[in-house]
Design a protein around this motif. Sequence first.
Motif, mmCIF file in Angstrom:
data_model
loop_
_atom_site.group_PDB
_atom_site.id
_atom_site.type_symbol
_atom_site.label_atom_id
_atom_site.label_comp_id
_atom_site.label_asym_id
_atom_site.label_seq_id
_atom_site.Cartn_x
_atom_site.Cartn_y
_atom_site.Cartn_z
ATOM 1 N N LYS A 47 0.829 -1.199 0.000
ATOM 2 C CA LYS A 47 0.000 0.000 0.000
ATOM 3 C C LYS A 47 0.867 1.254 0.000
ATOM 4 N N ILE A 48 0.374 2.270 -0.680
ATOM 5 C CA ILE A 48 0.910 3.621 -0.587
ATOM 6 C C ILE A 48 -0.171 4.467 0.059
ATOM 7 N N ILE A 49 0.152 5.117 1.176
ATOM 8 C CA ILE A 49 -0.831 5.921 1.898
ATOM 9 C C ILE A 49 -0.386 7.378 1.911
ATOM 10 N N VAL A 50 -1.321 8.255 1.599
ATOM 11 C CA VAL A 50 -1.078 9.704 1.633
ATOM 12 C C VAL A 50 -1.793 10.258 2.863
ATOM 13 N N TRP A 51 -1.023 10.954 3.717
ATOM 14 C CA TRP A 51 -1.533 11.441 4.993
ATOM 15 C C TRP A 51 -1.517 12.968 5.046
ATOM 16 N N ASP A 52 -2.499 13.534 5.726
ATOM 17 C CA ASP A 52 -2.439 14.934 6.137
ATOM 18 C C ASP A 52 -1.610 14.956 7.413
ATOM 19 N N THR A 53 -0.429 15.558 7.366
ATOM 20 C CA THR A 53 0.471 15.473 8.523
ATOM 21 C C THR A 53 -0.090 16.207 9.744
ATOM 22 N N ALA A 54 -0.881 17.248 9.527
ATOM 23 C CA ALA A 54 -1.392 18.034 10.655
ATOM 24 C C ALA A 54 -2.474 17.292 11.429
ATOM 25 N N ASP A 58 -1.879 -0.898 -6.870
ATOM 26 C CA ASP A 58 -1.911 -1.141 -8.305
ATOM 27 C C ASP A 58 -3.304 -1.645 -8.701
ATOM 28 N N LYS A 59 -3.832 -1.133 -9.805
ATOM 29 C CA LYS A 59 -5.195 -1.482 -10.213
ATOM 30 C C LYS A 59 -5.349 -2.965 -10.516
ATOM 31 N N SER A 60 -4.240 -3.623 -10.854
ATOM 32 C CA SER A 60 -4.296 -5.068 -11.125
ATOM 33 C C SER A 60 -4.146 -5.882 -9.847
ATOM 34 N N ASP A 61 -3.841 -5.197 -8.742
ATOM 35 C CA ASP A 61 -3.626 -5.837 -7.442
ATOM 36 C C ASP A 61 -2.416 -6.774 -7.469
ATOM 37 N N ASN A 62 -1.480 -6.501 -8.391
ATOM 38 C CA ASN A 62 -0.285 -7.344 -8.501
ATOM 39 C C ASN A 62 0.940 -6.712 -7.846
ATOM 40 N N MET A 63 0.820 -5.504 -7.352
ATOM 41 C CA MET A 63 1.972 -4.822 -6.766
ATOM 42 C C MET A 63 2.413 -5.530 -5.491
ATOM 43 N N MET A 64 3.707 -5.698 -5.354
ATOM 44 C CA MET A 64 4.276 -6.326 -4.171
ATOM 45 C C MET A 64 4.769 -5.248 -3.210
ATOM 46 N N ALA A 65 5.527 -5.638 -2.196
ATOM 47 C CA ALA A 65 5.992 -4.705 -1.168
ATOM 48 C C ALA A 65 6.616 -3.458 -1.792
ATOM 49 N N VAL A 66 6.198 -2.281 -1.318
ATOM 50 C CA VAL A 66 6.747 -1.023 -1.821
ATOM 51 C C VAL A 66 8.151 -0.845 -1.245
ATOM 52 N N SER A 112 8.837 -4.756 -4.895
ATOM 53 C CA SER A 112 9.540 -6.029 -4.942
ATOM 54 C C SER A 112 9.293 -6.791 -6.237
ATOM 55 N N ASP A 113 8.494 -6.223 -7.113
ATOM 56 C CA ASP A 113 8.412 -6.719 -8.487
ATOM 57 C C ASP A 113 9.211 -5.753 -9.360
ATOM 58 N N PRO A 114 9.428 -6.073 -10.636
ATOM 59 C CA PRO A 114 10.295 -5.208 -11.452
ATOM 60 C C PRO A 114 9.624 -3.948 -11.979
ATOM 61 N N HIS A 115 8.361 -3.734 -11.679
ATOM 62 C CA HIS A 115 7.619 -2.618 -12.256
ATOM 63 C C HIS A 115 7.804 -1.331 -11.462
ATOM 64 N N ILE A 116 7.974 -0.232 -12.183
ATOM 65 C CA ILE A 116 7.996 1.102 -11.596
ATOM 66 C C ILE A 116 6.683 1.772 -11.975
ATOM 67 N N ARG A 117 5.976 2.265 -10.963
ATOM 68 C CA ARG A 117 4.650 2.837 -11.182
ATOM 69 C C ARG A 117 4.659 4.335 -10.926
ATOM 70 N N ASP A 119 15.465 -8.973 3.015
ATOM 71 C CA ASP A 119 15.635 -9.864 1.879
ATOM 72 C C ASP A 119 14.338 -10.529 1.450
ATOM 73 N N SER A 120 13.188 -10.070 1.985
ATOM 74 C CA SER A 120 11.921 -10.704 1.655
ATOM 75 C C SER A 120 11.572 -10.553 0.200
ATOM 76 N N ASP A 121 12.242 -9.597 -0.475
ATOM 77 C CA ASP A 121 11.943 -9.327 -1.893
ATOM 78 C C ASP A 121 13.005 -9.888 -2.812
ATOM 79 N N ASP A 122 13.856 -10.766 -2.313
ATOM 80 C CA ASP A 122 14.986 -11.197 -3.120
ATOM 81 C C ASP A 122 14.765 -12.517 -3.833
#
Length: 394
Positions: free
Chosen positions: A149-156, A166-174, A196-201, A390-393
Amino acid sequence: MSSSVDPGHFFQTDASEATRARRAAKSGNKEGNPIVLQSKILNAIADPFSPDSIYIAESASCIRRINMETRDTKTVYRGPTAPVTSVAIGGAGGNTIFGGCWDKDIWSWDKNTRAVGRRYKGHSDFVKTVICARIGDKDCLISGGADAKIIVWDTATGDRLHVLRDKSDNMMAVQDLALDPVDSTPTGVLLVSSSSDPHIRRWKIGLTSASQVLDTDISTEGESAKDTILEHETSVYNVIFSGDEEDEDLWTASADGSAKCLSRGKNWDVEETYTHGDYVRAVVATADWAVTAGRDEDVKIWDRSTGKLCHTYAGHYQEVTGLVLLSDKKVISISIDGTIRSWGLDRAALDKARIEREEKSKGVVKEEKVVPKKSLMTEDEEAELAELMDSDDE
């Protein structure tokens, strides 16, 4: 009953014993004028308010400010009881320190008083990376986790503005996040993520909406949609922007053993490739040099004009986890060996380093022993941290 964390007290295979012996022997060097700490160093960023300082995230559950000029290490931000994996500076006036943590939370501190502030809760697994951004009229925090997951927070307020996957739900650990300085605007940012996959989003993020960027690739067969940049074979650990202010390219470091410069002007096709030879955890670049580092413990300096390896700095004795440029003439490396080392990037410094290496190989230079301090982690915690890194190796 006390328990030992000395690996010499546990059963060792021939290979692990050889590795331990090699590292013990290599730890005797003082290359890079090491600052020695008690724990593994997992992340580092430059201090935006001091050209001589960096902030580091430690497995000893803290963030520490290091003045590389005075070698002062006494400014420490404490609170977590688990390793801190990443660090960022932001908030109103840049007065807040943020730390992504092994406990799935993001901690914050007042930069000046070091008092613990808000804790941001929302990830369901380790927080691996955090960065700060100004979106519209809000100071925001963006985090990426092992939960993909990527989460965007209001810091205040601590409110979650967006949760991205990822819309395909295939994204691995960020693994890493970077803001595109060219395509971001005052009302919205363009975020780049690696995993942890080869894709850059890429993600377009505003205060009220956020979505994954979908490019259109024009080919002779017609139009085909692509939603990722795919130039590596496996996990991408590090993404940064570097280059001319109005035309910064994207640099990447991967477990496939290479670092690449992806050209903005060529729709993110590969412009330069540097084959480090082992998992590349970090890359930085100047106009003259590309610098790579990773699992093989080396910091390699590449001449961008020729693409050839100029010099290898071999001071670390365990995996290098990050690089920070303090200037075009100095790069800082951090490692799970608990040391922070400085390396020259001007040609005079590189020439001197090559001469010293040649003399040392002939036995002219005698090494002095650098004694690493005992780890504060238990054997089980050491193993779990290694698994985290090393969980992504696979």
